[in-house]
Write a protein that holds these residues in place. Structure first.
Motif, PDB file in Angstrom:
ATOM      1  N   GLU A  80      -9.980   6.972  -9.136  1.00 17.01           N
ATOM      2  CA  GLU A  80      -9.190   5.762  -9.338  1.00 17.01           C
ATOM      3  C   GLU A  80      -7.947   6.043 -10.175  1.00 17.01           C
ATOM      4  O   GLU A  80      -7.954   6.918 -11.038  1.00 17.01           O
ATOM      5  CB  GLU A  80     -10.024   4.693 -10.050  1.00 17.01           C
ATOM      6  N   VAL A  82      -3.919   3.820 -11.407  1.00 17.78           N
ATOM      7  CA  VAL A  82      -2.999   2.686 -11.265  1.00 17.78           C
ATOM      8  C   VAL A  82      -1.580   3.201 -11.401  1.00 17.78           C
ATOM      9  O   VAL A  82      -1.282   3.995 -12.297  1.00 17.78           O
ATOM     10  CB  VAL A  82      -3.252   1.607 -12.339  1.00 17.78           C
ATOM     11  N   SER A 118      -7.380  -4.355 -14.987  1.00 15.87           N
ATOM     12  CA  SER A 118      -7.264  -4.292 -13.536  1.00 15.87           C
ATOM     13  C   SER A 118      -8.405  -5.075 -12.909  1.00 15.87           C
ATOM     14  O   SER A 118      -9.361  -5.462 -13.588  1.00 15.87           O
ATOM     15  CB  SER A 118      -7.284  -2.829 -13.068  1.00 15.87           C
ATOM     16  N   LYS A 120      -9.894  -4.171  -9.492  1.00 14.82           N
ATOM     17  CA  LYS A 120     -10.773  -3.396  -8.611  1.00 14.82           C
ATOM     18  C   LYS A 120     -11.006  -1.966  -9.080  1.00 14.82           C
ATOM     19  O   LYS A 120     -11.803  -1.246  -8.465  1.00 14.82           O
ATOM     20  CB  LYS A 120     -10.204  -3.379  -7.177  1.00 14.82           C
ATOM     21  N   VAL A 121     -10.308  -1.550 -10.116  1.00 14.87           N
ATOM     22  CA  VAL A 121     -10.486  -0.205 -10.655  1.00 14.87           C
ATOM     23  C   VAL A 121     -10.641  -0.297 -12.171  1.00 14.87           C
ATOM     24  O   VAL A 121     -10.275  -1.304 -12.783  1.00 14.87           O
ATOM     25  CB  VAL A 121      -9.307   0.730 -10.285  1.00 14.87           C
ATOM     26  N   ARG A 125      -3.813  -1.513 -16.653  1.00 14.74           N
ATOM     27  CA  ARG A 125      -2.411  -1.536 -16.252  1.00 14.74           C
ATOM     28  C   ARG A 125      -1.526  -1.591 -17.489  1.00 14.74           C
ATOM     29  O   ARG A 125      -1.969  -1.934 -18.579  1.00 14.74           O
ATOM     30  CB  ARG A 125      -2.132  -2.777 -15.394  1.00 14.74           C
ATOM     31  N   SER A 132       2.359  -3.396 -10.672  1.00 17.30           N
ATOM     32  CA  SER A 132       1.334  -2.360 -10.803  1.00 17.30           C
ATOM     33  C   SER A 132       0.477  -2.362  -9.542  1.00 17.30           C
ATOM     34  O   SER A 132       0.180  -3.423  -8.985  1.00 17.30           O
ATOM     35  CB  SER A 132       0.448  -2.602 -12.027  1.00 17.30           C
ATOM     36  N   GLU A 134      -3.167  -0.974  -8.036  1.00 11.77           N
ATOM     37  CA  GLU A 134      -4.470  -0.349  -8.222  1.00 11.77           C
ATOM     38  C   GLU A 134      -4.773   0.520  -7.003  1.00 11.77           C
ATOM     39  O   GLU A 134      -4.600   0.080  -5.867  1.00 11.77           O
ATOM     40  CB  GLU A 134      -5.540  -1.417  -8.387  1.00 11.77           C
ATOM     41  N   CYS A 135      -5.232   1.752  -7.253  1.00 13.73           N
ATOM     42  CA  CYS A 135      -5.415   2.702  -6.158  1.00 13.73           C
ATOM     43  C   CYS A 135      -6.778   3.381  -6.189  1.00 13.73           C
ATOM     44  O   CYS A 135      -7.318   3.671  -7.258  1.00 13.73           O
ATOM     45  CB  CYS A 135      -4.330   3.786  -6.212  1.00 13.73           C
ATOM     46  N   LYS A 136      -7.303   3.631  -4.998  1.00 16.41           N
ATOM     47  CA  LYS A 136      -8.512   4.419  -4.812  1.00 16.41           C
ATOM     48  C   LYS A 136      -8.106   5.743  -4.160  1.00 16.41           C
ATOM     49  O   LYS A 136      -7.333   5.769  -3.204  1.00 16.41           O
ATOM     50  CB  LYS A 136      -9.495   3.678  -3.897  1.00 16.41           C
TER      51      LYS A 136
END
Length: 208
Positions: A80, A82, A118, A120-121, A125, A132, A134-136
């Motif tokens: 994970e 951001v 955040s 989902k992660v 942020r 921003s 959020e990244c997987k």
């Protein structure tokens, strides 16, 4: 015309290559270790890869004092991260967060930046960032050294699973106000904001 052979030009990557491929947006990447230690670092090798699915990437060379940067270590362990947009007003705080600090240092605290939760992660942020993502983690591609002076480079691809936008930077037509926000990296230690904007419509196919 000047010709340069990168394999035989010491310092080519930093002194010329970065300045040629510019300006570049800065990915201010926040991550968290499995133990909950937070890290924040800026990367100028950052960009959009795909819109459907929404995918971004950032990359960095291995630092001189360890085998890889803390950001990469955390992303490998948790999957994970951001990305936080850096504005002109945040440039000095971004620069502070680039300090080569010992592993486990919280650059949010180092730069006096407020964290925002955040959705989902786990990584937080940057509260003051107007955008921003959020990244997987999708994958990490390792670029191996090809010759003397080269270092390992890791390219991180992440799927965007959540986007946070400050409404103050969203125009009535739904567009994001890039001109008022974005800080870009040039060559060396040079940075710039976005200059005059111009719109160019794609040409229509010619019909005789």
């Amino acid at each position: 015309m000047l010709f340069i052979d990168p394999e035989n030009a010491p310092g080519f990557k930093r002194t010329l290559f970065n300045a040629i491929v510019a300006p570049r947006p800065i990915g201010w990447i926040s991550t968290m270790s499995p133990e909950g230690q937070v890290n924040l670092a800026p990367f100028s090798h950052f960009n959009l890869v795909s819109t459907a699915p929404p995918v971004v990437m950032f990359s960095c060379n291995a630092p001189a004092d360890r085998h890889e940067k803390d950001t990469i270590t955390n992303v490998r362990a948790t999957g994970e991260f951001v990305t936080n947009l850096v504005t002109w007003e945040l440039r000095d705080l971004m620069n502070i967060s680039s300090l080569d600090a010992p592993y486990g240092t919280d650059e949010f605290e180092l730069a006096g930046l407020e964290k925002a939760q955040s959705q989902k992660v786990r990584p937080p942020r940057v509260a003051r960032s107007p955008a921003s993502m959020e990244c997987k983690l999708l994958r990490i591609v390792e670029i191996e050294p090809q010759g003397p002076g080269d270092t390992v480079s890791n390219v991180v691809f992440g799927r965007v699973v959540g986007i946070h936008l400050d409404p103050a930077f969203v125009e009535p037509n739904g567009r994001f106000d890039v001109a008022r926000t974005l800080l870009t990296r040039l060559g060396g230690n040079q940075y710039a904001s976005v200059g005059p904007l111009v719109e160019l419509s794609r040409p229509s196919p010619r019909r005789d």
